[in-house]
Design a protein around this motif. Structure first.
Motif, PDB file in Angstrom:
ATOM      1  N   LEU A  64     -15.359  -2.898  -1.296  1.00 46.10           N
ATOM      2  CA  LEU A  64     -14.279  -3.215  -0.363  1.00 46.10           C
ATOM      3  C   LEU A  64     -13.570  -4.508  -0.768  1.00 46.10           C
ATOM      4  O   LEU A  64     -12.345  -4.614  -0.666  1.00 46.10           O
ATOM      5  N   HIS A 123     -11.038  -3.691  -3.304  1.00 44.08           N
ATOM      6  CA  HIS A 123      -9.849  -3.051  -2.721  1.00 44.08           C
ATOM      7  C   HIS A 123      -8.922  -4.089  -2.090  1.00 44.08           C
ATOM      8  O   HIS A 123      -7.715  -4.062  -2.300  1.00 44.08           O
ATOM      9  N   THR A 149      -5.646   6.158  -4.041  1.00 40.88           N
ATOM     10  CA  THR A 149      -6.086   4.764  -3.897  1.00 40.88           C
ATOM     11  C   THR A 149      -6.307   4.434  -2.427  1.00 40.88           C
ATOM     12  O   THR A 149      -7.293   3.790  -2.070  1.00 40.88           O
ATOM     13  N   LEU A 152       0.820  -1.217   0.000  1.00 43.35           N
ATOM     14  CA  LEU A 152       0.000   0.000   0.000  1.00 43.35           C
ATOM     15  C   LEU A 152       0.850   1.263   0.000  1.00 43.35           C
ATOM     16  O   LEU A 152       0.473   2.276  -0.573  1.00 43.35           O
ATOM     17  N   PHE A 169      -9.763   3.296  -0.540  1.00 42.21           N
ATOM     18  CA  PHE A 169      -9.794   2.065   0.256  1.00 42.21           C
ATOM     19  C   PHE A 169     -10.322   2.396   1.661  1.00 42.21           C
ATOM     20  O   PHE A 169     -11.217   1.718   2.186  1.00 42.21           O
TER      21      PHE A 169
END
Lengths: 198, 198
Positions: free
Chosen positions: B10, B13, A39, A32, A43
């Motif tokens: 979700l 993600h 992004t 991440l 999320f």
């Protein structure tokens, strides 16, 4: 020396997820870190909205966008058949094959002596209410073919006997692509016991 | 019928994370659905703050809370030794054993022909700058003992030769608890080649 607090913090959050240990969580966080901030924000938003934008359908007790859910609200579905499943994910699995046109009932678990889940913790009362109020002709017990699923199915079969409804369960046998040689004994025994006439 | 949008969102993600497929992502999301909203909000906050609260130490190039990072800023550390690692996670692994008191240099990768990572994409220029400016006596190449790590170590060794610094690398041999019978050939060959006198 340790990771920066914000990294440690996120690692500990990911570590709470099932099957995720600290090393896997670390891997997720470092992945991440390489993504652009946008992004990450999306999320984060998806996470924070998860509960706000979902509800429980008061009819089938599934996690849904609306109450009643799109299945229970669908006039084209056969309201006289109820498929009893453990949770919403099993319901989705059955929905995905597009072969079932009845309604569902989420049990919310199965009887499990080890985890201490008893029958009174399951959504059985609501199922019986439904049977009493509506004209149900068939209950399909779509529980996992394991110890807990079988116990729960047996318990429900006994309980529902007095309502004179057809009670069925998913077929047991060899899965597609199975190899007789490597099939476990119980599966093979079931395949023989429930053999079909051609 | 599909999952509610917020769940799908979700799931997608989580599916972006390394090694996470849609089924695993689904599992994570359904686990999170069972948690209280506060936990989710904290998780979301941790995610959204990840990038804001971390920086890159301009000396060692590691991900850190501050610039310079706590290691580079620490007066008690031996500034004449630099341990060259692939990334911040390898640095953390070495830090965790609490046996190394020098500084680090994050290479930001290793030479990898398959993934098309060439030497000019690595933080090699900064390493040479450091060597020129400071009184460095030893460079420890702490790269993974695989194809890419070895190639990178060889490249760096050649490159750094002219600066007349001691260049070392991590020992190769049998890991603790290994079984000679099951050790791979290269490991065993290395264990023999680099055997120590008792």
């Amino acid at each position: 020396m340790k990771y920066p607090l914000s990294i440690q913090n996120l690692i500990s959050h990911f570590s709470q997820l099932p099957t995720v240990g600290p090393k896997t969580a670390e891997r997720y966080v470092f992945y991440l870190l390489k993504q652009d901030p946008e992004t990450l924000q999306k999320f984060a938003l998806a996470l924070s909205e998860l509960k706000e934008k979902t509800t429980i359908c008061q009819n089938c007790l599934a996690i849904a966008e609306s109450d009643p859910c799109s299945i229970c609200a669908d006039d084209k579905r056969n309201k006289s058949t109820i498929c009893v499943v453990d949770g919403s994910r099993d319901m989705m699995a059955i929905e995905s094959i597009e072969k079932y046109n009845g309604l569902y009932h989420i049990l919310g678990g199965v009887i499990n002596a080890i985890e201490g889940i008893k029958e009174d913790q399951l959504n059985i009362k609501q199922l019986i209410e439904k049977i009493k109020k509506n004209n149900i002709t068939e209950i399909i017990l779509a529980l996992n073919p394991d110890m807990e699923g079988e116990t729960t199915a047996m318990y429900l079969t006994k309980l529902l006997k007095e309502y004179n409804i057809k009670i069925t369960r998913l077929a047991k046998g060899l899965p597609m692509g199975a190899n007789l040689e490597y099939a476990d004994e119980i599966t093979l025994a079931n395949a023989l016991k429930y053999r079909n006439e051609l």
